[in-house]
Every structure is written in C-alpha cells, then in structure tokens.
Design a protein around this motif. Structure first.
Motif, PDB file in Angstrom:
ATOM      1  N   PRO A 186       0.403  -1.283   0.324  1.00  9.95           N
ATOM      2  CA  PRO A 186      -0.018   0.366   0.041  1.00  9.95           C
ATOM      3  C   PRO A 186       0.748   1.509   0.365  1.00  9.95           C
ATOM      4  N   LEU A 187       0.517   2.311  -0.689  1.00  9.84           N
ATOM      5  CA  LEU A 187       0.449   3.528  -0.640  1.00  9.84           C
ATOM      6  C   LEU A 187      -0.199   4.598   0.027  1.00  9.84           C
ATOM      7  N   GLN A 188      -0.354   4.855   1.284  1.00 11.11           N
ATOM      8  CA  GLN A 188      -1.084   6.098   1.867  1.00 11.11           C
ATOM      9  C   GLN A 188      -0.657   7.751   1.251  1.00 11.11           C
ATOM     10  N   VAL A 189      -1.666   8.665   1.132  1.00  6.89           N
ATOM     11  CA  VAL A 189      -1.775   9.650   0.834  1.00  6.89           C
ATOM     12  C   VAL A 189      -2.323  10.382   0.878  1.00  6.89           C
ATOM     13  N   ALA A 190      -2.261  11.982   1.833  1.00  5.24           N
ATOM     14  CA  ALA A 190      -3.295  12.198   2.294  1.00  5.24           C
ATOM     15  C   ALA A 190      -3.487  13.906   1.615  1.00  5.24           C
ATOM     16  N   PHE A 191      -5.225  13.939   1.211  1.00  8.84           N
ATOM     17  CA  PHE A 191      -5.620  15.151  -0.074  1.00  8.84           C
ATOM     18  C   PHE A 191      -6.396  16.008   1.032  1.00  8.84           C
ATOM     19  N   ARG A 192      -6.231  17.809   0.296  1.00  8.99           N
ATOM     20  CA  ARG A 192      -7.354  18.456   1.768  1.00  8.99           C
ATOM     21  C   ARG A 192      -8.714  18.336   0.810  1.00  8.99           C
ATOM     22  N   LYS A 193      -8.792  18.426  -0.355  1.00  7.54           N
ATOM     23  CA  LYS A 193      -9.861  18.031  -1.475  1.00  7.54           C
ATOM     24  C   LYS A 193      -9.540  16.974  -2.277  1.00  7.54           C
ATOM     25  N   LEU A 194     -11.207  17.477  -2.532  1.00  2.59           N
ATOM     26  CA  LEU A 194     -11.045  15.861  -3.696  1.00  2.59           C
ATOM     27  C   LEU A 194     -10.037  16.297  -5.508  1.00  2.59           C
ATOM     28  N   ASP A 195     -10.010  17.999  -5.296  1.00  2.00           N
ATOM     29  CA  ASP A 195      -9.811  18.317  -7.060  1.00  2.00           C
ATOM     30  C   ASP A 195      -8.329  18.329  -6.408  1.00  2.00           C
ATOM     31  N   ARG A 196      -7.612  17.820  -5.662  1.00  2.00           N
ATOM     32  CA  ARG A 196      -6.224  17.825  -5.741  1.00  2.00           C
ATOM     33  C   ARG A 196      -5.969  16.105  -5.944  1.00  2.00           C
TER      34      ARG A 196
END
Length: 252
Positions: A186-196
């Motif tokens: 797995p590779l997990q990535v955090a996003f502030r917005k769906l658009d990002r």
C-alpha cells in the motif's frame, strides 16, 4: 481454430490521450511523482536484493527516467520506451535479447495483459528477468465509495477494474515465467480536497480510459462528491490508498 480476441475494456485512444496529457503535466514544476518514485525505488531494491546485474535493460513507461539513470550509472545499456510515443505493448516488440525488462504503470490499462506479458517474455534473453508494477485491486477505496454514493441507484463505470494478487499469479503461470513472485504493497497519501486527488491522478496518468467511461458528472454531483470526500477524512485531510502490485519472473 481462431484465437478469441480479448474483451475491449479500455480505449486505446483514450489511453494514448491520457498518457500524453500526463507527460505534459509532468513537465510542470512540482508535478506529483510519488507513484512512479515508489515503483522505481522498489525495482532498485529488488535488483540489489537479488544481486542481479543485467548488462542490457528495457524500461517501459518510466516518465521520470530515474530508473534508466540509475541503471546507466551501473553500466547497464538501457533502452527506454513510452506508450504515449507509440510503443505498443500488445504487439511483438521490435527488439529482443534484454537481460531485464521493467514495465511501470502500464499493464493495468491494456486489454490483453497475457499477450503483453508474452511479448515481454519473448523480448528477454535466456535467463532474463521481468518486473512489472502498476496500481491494482484495492486502490482508491475512498474515491470508489464517493462515486458510488454520488451515482446512487444507477452507478456508472468511472474507475477501472483492477488485477489482484491471485490474478497476477495466474497471469505469470499462464505466460510461462519461471520462479514467479507476486506481491502487493500500500501507499497512502493525504489530500485536503477531492480536486487535488483528481489533479494528482491526471498528472500520473490514472484518469479514466475505459471504453465506456460513463456520463460526466454535473455540477451538483461534483459538489456532492467534494462534500462526501471531505466527510471521509479527519482534521481537513482525507487519506486515500493506492495498492501497487508487482509481478516478477524469469525466462528460463
């Protein structure tokens, strides 16, 4: 007896357009490359662990060129090819005899995966090794849930079907690779917005290339998707997961 053609799940024209857009976006400053960086690092670790020192290598789909640079620095004669430039993975290769062939982020969107693996195997020298990495089953669970919620009772095809570990093993056996190894990480990535997240998918060539991509989302549906994505996170960040499948085997 005629050979049955593989089902047409992906559009070759959409795939070409998506990869060309990816290459253009990758030329911009601060383009996201965490998926290709992860795959390249994994390949280098595998080669070092096996103490495999190829003299020639073919690298497919590495738009960062990092793997080619690393191998060249070790004295390997490297050939790089890119599907966006016309390299056809589902056709016989115009060259052969490589000690190593690496395919990164490509095999998950070809219609004839067994055929593509057969062509890789034929292009290897005896004793040569193949490594293929790509996003696989279990990737983008949050986005999948968001799209299902937005579509409601009439879900549309928006995200790709994906290969899992079991299917990966069957593919290597079917295409006669020796000593097959199949694993998923797995590779997990955090996003502030769906658009990002959507922007990162486009910049890394992971947009929809289905032959039947479904209807576009309207403004109201996009707004609901943004809200659902934000609601799936905490403290203003939503963590999305990519599952990277790696297949490797040898030509004996």
């Amino acid at each position: 007896m005629a050979t049955k053609a593989p089902p047409r799940i992906f559009s070759s024209h959409r795939r070409l357009a998506v990869r060309r857009r990816m290459l253009a976006l990758q030329a911009l400053p601060d383009a996201p490359r965490y998926l290709i960086d992860d795959m390249v690092e994994d390949v280098q670790e595998r080669l070092a662990f096996l103490r495999f020192e190829p003299k020639t290598a073919l690298v497919i789909g590495d738009y960062s060129h990092a793997l080619a640079r690393a191998l060249t620095a070790q004295g390997v004669a490297v050939t790089e090819v890119e599907p966006a430039d016309g390299f056809a993975e589902e056709q016989p290769y115009p060259f052969e005899g490589f000690d190593l062939i690496v395919s990164l982020g490509c095999l998950d969107t070809v219609n004839d995966v067994p055929g593509a693996l057969v062509h890789i195997r034929k292009a290897l020298a005896a004793g040569g090794m193949m490594i293929a990495s790509f996003p696989s089953s279990g990737s983008l669970p949050v986005l999948r849930d968001v799209m299902l919620a937005v579509d409601g009772d009439r879900p549309s095809p928006r995200l790709h079907p994906a290969i899992d570990v079991r299917a990966g093993g069957q593919l290597l056996q079917r295409t006669l690779f020796a000593d097959p190894v199949i694993d998923q990480r797995p590779l997990q990535v955090a996003f502030r917005k769906l658009d990002r997240l959507v922007g990162d998918l486009r910049a890394q060539g992971l947009s929809n290339v289905l032959a039947d991509p479904g209807p576009h989302l309207g403004k109201d549906a996009i707004a609901r998707a943004r809200d659902a994505f934000a609601a799936a996170g905490e403290d203003g960040r939503t963590v999305e997961r990519f599952e990277i499948l790696t297949l490797s085997g040898w030509k004996r």
